[in-house]
Design a protein around this motif. Structure first.
Motif, PDB file in Angstrom:
ATOM      1  N   GLU A 142      61.719  55.680  40.254  1.00  0.00           N
ATOM      2  CA  GLU A 142      62.406  55.701  38.974  1.00  0.00           C
ATOM      3  C   GLU A 142      61.742  54.812  37.911  1.00  0.00           C
ATOM      4  N   ARG A 143      61.441  53.578  38.272  1.00  0.00           N
ATOM      5  CA  ARG A 143      60.928  52.697  37.226  1.00  0.00           C
ATOM      6  C   ARG A 143      59.416  52.726  37.082  1.00  0.00           C
ATOM      7  N   PRO A 198      59.815  57.931  25.359  1.00  0.00           N
ATOM      8  CA  PRO A 198      59.164  58.745  26.382  1.00  0.00           C
ATOM      9  C   PRO A 198      59.813  58.704  27.761  1.00  0.00           C
ATOM     10  N   SER A 199      60.768  57.808  28.001  1.00  0.00           N
ATOM     11  CA  SER A 199      61.273  57.622  29.369  1.00  0.00           C
ATOM     12  C   SER A 199      62.169  58.775  29.820  1.00  0.00           C
ATOM     13  N   LEU A 200      61.607  59.612  30.678  1.00  0.00           N
ATOM     14  CA  LEU A 200      62.288  60.811  31.175  1.00  0.00           C
ATOM     15  C   LEU A 200      62.941  60.473  32.511  1.00  0.00           C
ATOM     16  N   ASN A 201      64.188  60.857  32.667  1.00  0.00           N
ATOM     17  CA  ASN A 201      64.879  60.644  33.945  1.00  0.00           C
ATOM     18  C   ASN A 201      64.220  61.476  35.052  1.00  0.00           C
ATOM     19  N   LEU A 202      64.267  60.959  36.266  1.00  0.00           N
ATOM     20  CA  LEU A 202      63.627  61.616  37.409  1.00  0.00           C
ATOM     21  C   LEU A 202      64.121  63.060  37.606  1.00  0.00           C
ATOM     22  N   ALA A 203      65.441  63.241  37.658  1.00  0.00           N
ATOM     23  CA  ALA A 203      65.972  64.592  37.898  1.00  0.00           C
ATOM     24  C   ALA A 203      65.701  65.511  36.704  1.00  0.00           C
ATOM     25  N   GLN A 204      65.613  64.932  35.505  1.00  0.00           N
ATOM     26  CA  GLN A 204      65.298  65.736  34.325  1.00  0.00           C
ATOM     27  C   GLN A 204      63.848  66.236  34.414  1.00  0.00           C
ATOM     28  N   ASN A 252      70.119  60.469  41.283  1.00  0.00           N
ATOM     29  CA  ASN A 252      68.875  61.168  40.952  1.00  0.00           C
ATOM     30  C   ASN A 252      68.474  62.163  42.036  1.00  0.00           C
TER      31      ASN A 252
END
Lengths: 257, 257
Positions: A134-135, A159-165, A35
């Motif tokens: 992250e979580r 809805p869970s968006l990845n950090l780098a995204q 990430n």
């Protein structure tokens, strides 16, 4: 094994956006090397270069982070490490916190585009966007240190968006808001558009050839010819296209003799 | 070890955007499980659910892809595998190809937002966006099967965009173009704004307290009082804020007696 399409490790020269203009990105207690690396890459894609890490979990530097950055090592090499959010933001003038959920704090809530519009309007100030773990994201105390909130218009189904995204979307929005979102190439014509004279001459040749090939029932000739002119108009033919079309037509009529 | 913040694997119900509305995503010869999984996740974030894979490298399913999808397994489970781009796009009406570089093909070139505007205008048709291999993208022949091109306004200093990041930007742009980009919460006031009467009464109490504390040099009292009213106005105080402020002021003045 970490991430994508790693490009070569030759150093990237930053010439487009000097440091101090694009927002600082602050990652609070990021855990995964992927990430952080992908964050650096996403930042570099849109001209952001200043990364601050607050207590990265399991130490720093992390194994695999450079590979995940896929060449955006100039961002990682300049990244600074901080012991708390308060320390990381001390020298800044305006700080946005990203959060996926309502915090019961009376702050302005922005979509990324509107938020970056605010930052661009504060040109000359030092601004930042802060991203949480992250979580679990940012704590309410950390959010309370920000001027306003960014949240993302994600699907309620997932809805869970990845950090780098999330960083990518903010970087992209900043690039647009700052007027730098220029495409690397355009769809300009490679050849000038055909003149109407060239086009009408092509219609004539085509219709003559079709007459000779007895394509049209006589009573329908005019309507079919008009429909075919419509089709040709929709192609927005260039000079080169007309030459290609004429050549193909000549070849087809030669074949028939 | 793959990706981010994997959430639980409970099945996601698709209720927001039924299949057939959002564009199909076609990955051509994708290599890395992380990228395919992150693509599925990025799609799900913005309501896209139809994934087609053309000859995924090293077979399918891939190890690690479900973990990288971080719960977006409904996208992976419905993904279909195809032997060629021609086969993958046969049933579609409009296909966009993403490419980072000029191809010498006379197609319209769109930024993601404009491209997704085109798709939304074609509602009722089946549309797709095609993404190439991690390192080399789509071949010129594959691009030639598309109606138009999407490219991204990346920094010339660092143009290499990750595959799943590119999918994310397209998904995000579709969500905006289709009018679905609603924030999950807003910055609405948690308490009604204070009436001007409540605010003026607060000014009065504050100024009286400061008079008693001999805060103002007499000749500057009016200008300082006006500046402080300005500061308070900039806070856009709510009814609750005024109560909190009054309480704090009472506590401070009690302490002084």
């Amino acid at each position: 094994m970490t991430t994508p399409d790693a490009s070569s490790e030759k150093p990237t020269k930053i010439t487009e956006v000097p440091p101090g203009i694009a927002p600082v990105v602050i990652l609070v207690e990021p855990q995964l090397a992927e990430n952080i690396g992908m964050t650096a890459r996403a930042m570099a894609n849109f001209g952001l270069s200043e990364l601050r890490l607050v207590n990265p979990k399991n130490g720093w530097p992390k194994k695999g982070v450079r590979e995940a950055a896929s060449g955006a090592t100039h961002v990682l090499d300049r990244a600074t490490i901080h012991g708390s959010v308060a320390e990381a933001i001390g020298d800044l003038h305006y700080v946005l916190a990203t959060t996926a959920r309502e915090r019961g704090q009376m702050k302005r809530v922005f979509a990324p585009e509107a938020a970056m519009g605010e930052l661009v309007a504060r040109e000359g100030q030092r601004n930042a966007v802060m991203f949480g773990r992250e979580r679990v994201g940012l704590t309410n105390d950390e959010v309370s240190l920000a001027d306003a909130i960014i949240t993302f218009p994600v699907s309620p189904d997932f809805p869970s968006l990845n950090l780098a995204q999330a960083v990518l979307l903010v970087g992209y929005a900043w690039r647009q808001a700052s007027g730098r979102a220029v495409l690397p190439f355009s769809g300009e014509l490679l050849s000038p558009p055909a003149t109407r004279e060239a086009l009408m001459s092509l219609f004539g040749s085509l219709e003559t050839a079709l007459d000779e090939a007895r394509f049209y029932p006589p009573e329908k000739r005019e309507i079919i010819a008009r429909n075919m002119r419509d089709m040709l108009h929709r192609m927005s033919l260039t000079e080169q296209d007309v030459r290609t079309f004429r050549g193909a037509l000549r070849a087809l009529t030669r074949k028939g003799t």
